[in-house]
Write a protein that holds these residues in place. Structure first.
Motif, PDB file in Angstrom:
ATOM      1  N   LEU A 310       0.901  -1.145  -0.068  1.00 51.92           N
ATOM      2  CA  LEU A 310      -0.163   0.058  -0.014  1.00 51.92           C
ATOM      3  C   LEU A 310       0.913   1.349  -0.061  1.00 51.92           C
ATOM      4  N   ARG A 311       0.404   2.218  -0.758  1.00 49.78           N
ATOM      5  CA  ARG A 311       1.366   3.515  -0.606  1.00 49.78           C
ATOM      6  C   ARG A 311       0.725   4.321   0.499  1.00 49.78           C
ATOM      7  N   VAL A 312       1.599   4.755   1.359  1.00 44.06           N
ATOM      8  CA  VAL A 312       1.441   5.363   2.758  1.00 44.06           C
ATOM      9  C   VAL A 312       2.421   6.634   3.067  1.00 44.06           C
ATOM     10  N   GLU A 313       2.007   7.281   3.995  1.00 45.59           N
ATOM     11  CA  GLU A 313       2.660   8.363   4.711  1.00 45.59           C
ATOM     12  C   GLU A 313       2.847   8.009   5.880  1.00 45.59           C
ATOM     13  N   ILE A 314       4.224   8.535   6.149  1.00 44.35           N
ATOM     14  CA  ILE A 314       4.389   8.410   7.931  1.00 44.35           C
ATOM     15  C   ILE A 314       3.782   9.572   8.696  1.00 44.35           C
ATOM     16  N   VAL A 315       3.098   9.277   9.635  1.00 41.42           N
ATOM     17  CA  VAL A 315       2.274  10.219  10.332  1.00 41.42           C
ATOM     18  C   VAL A 315       2.869  10.721  11.659  1.00 41.42           C
ATOM     19  N   ALA A 316       3.308   9.604  12.281  1.00 40.90           N
ATOM     20  CA  ALA A 316       4.085   9.731  13.583  1.00 40.90           C
ATOM     21  C   ALA A 316       5.136   8.324  13.837  1.00 40.90           C
ATOM     22  N   ILE A 317       6.315   8.726  14.298  1.00 40.14           N
ATOM     23  CA  ILE A 317       7.249   7.783  14.799  1.00 40.14           C
ATOM     24  C   ILE A 317       7.168   7.768  16.474  1.00 40.14           C
ATOM     25  N   GLU A 318       7.093   6.555  16.985  1.00 43.28           N
ATOM     26  CA  GLU A 318       6.704   6.492  18.239  1.00 43.28           C
ATOM     27  C   GLU A 318       7.764   5.361  18.983  1.00 43.28           C
ATOM     28  N   PRO A 319       8.168   5.493  20.268  1.00 40.76           N
ATOM     29  CA  PRO A 319       8.964   4.330  20.881  1.00 40.76           C
ATOM     30  C   PRO A 319       8.227   3.044  20.909  1.00 40.76           C
ATOM     31  N   GLY A 320       8.957   1.935  20.760  1.00 40.40           N
ATOM     32  CA  GLY A 320       8.249   0.779  21.057  1.00 40.40           C
ATOM     33  C   GLY A 320       8.358   0.288  22.178  1.00 40.40           C
ATOM     34  N   LEU A 332      -2.917   5.944   4.721  1.00 37.58           N
ATOM     35  CA  LEU A 332      -3.056   5.646   3.314  1.00 37.58           C
ATOM     36  C   LEU A 332      -2.824   6.618   2.745  1.00 37.58           C
ATOM     37  N   GLU A 333      -2.344   6.807   1.483  1.00 35.49           N
ATOM     38  CA  GLU A 333      -2.163   7.891   0.557  1.00 35.49           C
ATOM     39  C   GLU A 333      -3.545   8.530   0.459  1.00 35.49           C
ATOM     40  N   GLY A 334      -3.826   9.741   0.530  1.00 35.68           N
ATOM     41  CA  GLY A 334      -4.971  10.499   0.250  1.00 35.68           C
ATOM     42  C   GLY A 334      -6.081  10.032   0.961  1.00 35.68           C
ATOM     43  N   ALA A 335      -5.784   9.230   2.126  1.00 35.99           N
ATOM     44  CA  ALA A 335      -6.967   9.123   3.011  1.00 35.99           C
ATOM     45  C   ALA A 335      -6.380   9.020   4.682  1.00 35.99           C
ATOM     46  N   ALA A 336      -6.317  10.173   4.987  1.00 35.00           N
ATOM     47  CA  ALA A 336      -5.799  10.489   6.409  1.00 35.00           C
ATOM     48  C   ALA A 336      -6.164   9.703   7.535  1.00 35.00           C
ATOM     49  N   ASP A 337      -7.799   9.259   7.359  1.00 35.22           N
ATOM     50  CA  ASP A 337      -8.109   8.898   8.276  1.00 35.22           C
ATOM     51  C   ASP A 337      -8.248   7.386   8.541  1.00 35.22           C
ATOM     52  N   PHE A 338      -7.484   6.715   7.464  1.00 35.28           N
ATOM     53  CA  PHE A 338      -7.253   5.366   7.314  1.00 35.28           C
ATOM     54  C   PHE A 338      -5.651   5.286   7.673  1.00 35.28           C
ATOM     55  N   THR A 339      -5.613   4.829   9.018  1.00 35.05           N
ATOM     56  CA  THR A 339      -4.378   4.593   9.603  1.00 35.05           C
ATOM     57  C   THR A 339      -4.030   3.274  10.070  1.00 35.05           C
ATOM     58  N   PHE A 340      -2.940   2.855  10.042  1.00 35.24           N
ATOM     59  CA  PHE A 340      -2.303   1.621  10.917  1.00 35.24           C
ATOM     60  C   PHE A 340      -0.892   1.779  11.021  1.00 35.24           C
ATOM     61  N   VAL A 341      -0.367   0.725  11.746  1.00 36.06           N
ATOM     62  CA  VAL A 341       0.928   0.629  12.259  1.00 36.06           C
ATOM     63  C   VAL A 341       2.159  -0.264  11.758  1.00 36.06           C
ATOM     64  N   ALA A 342       3.168   0.043  11.749  1.00 36.58           N
ATOM     65  CA  ALA A 342       4.349  -0.632  11.592  1.00 36.58           C
ATOM     66  C   ALA A 342       5.454  -0.938  12.464  1.00 36.58           C
ATOM     67  N   LYS A 343       5.572  -2.191  12.869  1.00 36.76           N
ATOM     68  CA  LYS A 343       6.788  -2.365  13.876  1.00 36.76           C
ATOM     69  C   LYS A 343       8.055  -2.434  13.114  1.00 36.76           C
ATOM     70  N   GLY A 357       6.371  12.402   7.302  1.00 38.25           N
ATOM     71  CA  GLY A 357       5.944  13.084   6.161  1.00 38.25           C
ATOM     72  C   GLY A 357       6.511  12.240   4.929  1.00 38.25           C
ATOM     73  N   ASP A 358       7.287  11.016   5.215  1.00 36.29           N
ATOM     74  CA  ASP A 358       7.934  10.589   4.050  1.00 36.29           C
ATOM     75  C   ASP A 358       6.711   9.669   3.506  1.00 36.29           C
ATOM     76  N   ARG A 359       7.022   9.689   2.057  1.00 38.09           N
ATOM     77  CA  ARG A 359       5.896   8.798   1.351  1.00 38.09           C
ATOM     78  C   ARG A 359       6.540   7.398   1.155  1.00 38.09           C
ATOM     79  N   LEU A 360       5.972   6.054   1.292  1.00 33.26           N
ATOM     80  CA  LEU A 360       6.785   4.864   1.650  1.00 33.26           C
ATOM     81  C   LEU A 360       5.568   4.029   0.875  1.00 33.26           C
ATOM     82  N   PHE A 361       6.250   2.635   0.726  1.00 35.04           N
ATOM     83  CA  PHE A 361       5.351   1.487   0.449  1.00 35.04           C
ATOM     84  C   PHE A 361       5.200   0.582   1.665  1.00 35.04           C
ATOM     85  N   ALA A 362       4.032   0.099   1.986  1.00 27.23           N
ATOM     86  CA  ALA A 362       3.891  -0.563   3.330  1.00 27.23           C
ATOM     87  C   ALA A 362       3.635  -2.027   2.795  1.00 27.23           C
TER      88      ALA A 362
END
Length: 378
Positions: A310-320, A332-343, A357-362
């Protein structure tokens, strides 16, 4: 039953609660609303006040405040409708069936004592919804734990409530019994035309069953709203949990019988999952994305066994939770309310020089269904 209607104006929520007071040394101060249908979870650790709140809504405990269900004012100011006059279907941890009665007699016991008696059409629907037909003539002593809870749920529905209250109905069941009854609980939210409050301290249950969540902590409401908004709210801390996950709605668009996979549309991007047939094309389902199953890349996915990217944008980076890992909140790119997390590990984040703010591929290793079809809007 006499009724006092809510004031005219905008359509009232299915449930409006404003309660405060003390029970012994425990203080409760809670305010939230729940929609007219679907499952709203009350979530929090043991002792946080979830059951006390449920009992107060039912009128079993009297606290100061306001309770309105389905437009009917049960409590406000000096008005206090007693428990037996509140149209509540209450399902406890223990099914508490009558041992001397058959399943059929237990099922209709409460309904026989309501105005209008047993609704034959509703009874047929409940028996079908909960697959109770094979059990009707049996003694309750012969039922498994999961079967007993299904009968208790059916009995509560047949009382024609305005509100269903479910107080950790799976907590007394073993793993097999839980798996037996979970599919039936999943159907309730999309089948019943009334709000359901579901108490649990098991987040996996809530991810599977709930549409909304009320987070209870030390007798207060810490957050209330959509399930995924809470799961991905960095302030609540779920994103830092090792079992962090997101639950998002997606519409089934295609099914490939040759490989058993269905394609889902997630805000214009494709997801492939198993477990859905061609009959569900066009239906909206919820999918669960575990943070541990998400990896990040700066370039598009090349040849790989991973189907979902999925094309995504980083919203926040938090300690694990550990010294070596981070929780990366993605939208999700173009859908700010559709959020999920990567560890990811700190080392991996450093190698990719990840920043907000980085645009990436999840890349998602596995996407699972979270529940049955999404509830229909009223």
């Amino acid at each position: 039953m006499s009724r006092r209607e809510a004031p005219p104006g905008a359509e009232a929520p299915g449930l409006d609660v404003r309660l405060a007071g003390r029970r012994g040394g425990f203080a409760l101060d809670a305010a939230f609303t729940a929609p007219a249908r679907g499952v709203t979870a009350l979530f929090g650790p043991s002792g946080s006040g979830k059951t006390s709140l449920l009992r107060s809504i039912a009128g079993l405990v009297r606290l100061a405040g306001r309770v309105v269900a389905g437009g009917e004012v049960w409590q406000e100011g000096e008005r206090f409708v007693p428990p037996h006059r509140r149209a509540v279907g209450y399902v406890f941890q223990e099914a508490s069936l009558f041992a001397h009665l058959t399943v059929e007699a237990n099922l209709v016991y409460g309904a026989r004592r309501t105005e209008g008696g047993v609704d034959a059409g509703l009874r047929r629907e409940v028996v079908a919804l909960l697959s109770l037909a094979p059990l009707l003539s049996r003694s309750t002593a012969d039922l498994s734990g999961g079967e007993r809870q299904r009968v208790a749920i059916g009995r509560a529905i047949l009382s024609r409530p305005r509100l269903m209250l479910m107080d950790e109905p799976l907590s007394g069941l073993d793993h097999l019994a839980k798996n037996e009854i979970l599919p039936f609980l999943e159907r309730l939210g999309s089948s019943l035309d009334l709000p359901i409050l579901y108490v649990s301290h098991d987040l996996a249950e809530i991810e599977r069953l709930a549409d909304r969540i009320v987070v209870v902590e030390d007798g207060r409401i810490r957050a209330a709203g959509g399930l995924n908004a809470a799961l991905t709210d960095v302030g609540l801390g779920f994103v830092r949990d090792p079992r962090a996950a997101a639950v998002l709605p997606a519409r089934v668009t295609a099914y490939a019988a040759e490989d058993g996979l269905s394609e889902l549309d997630l805000c214009g991007q494709s997801l492939f999952v198993e477990g859905i047939g061609a009959a569900e094309i066009g239906i909206e389902r919820r999918v669960r994305i575990a943070a541990s199953d998400v990896s990040l890349a700066r370039a598009p996915l090349g040849p790989s066994t991973i189907l979902n990217a999925l094309r995504v944008e980083i919203v926040a980076i938090e300690p694990g939770t550990g010294a070596a890992d981070l929780a990366i909140l993605l939208a999700l790119e173009g859908a700010a309310d559709f959020t999920f997390v990567a560890k990811v590990t700190r080392r991996s984040a450093g190698r990719l020089e990840l920043a907000v703010g980085d645009r990436l591929f999840a890349q998602i290793k596995s996407v699972s269904l979270a529940t049955s079809p999404m509830p229909r809007s009223r």
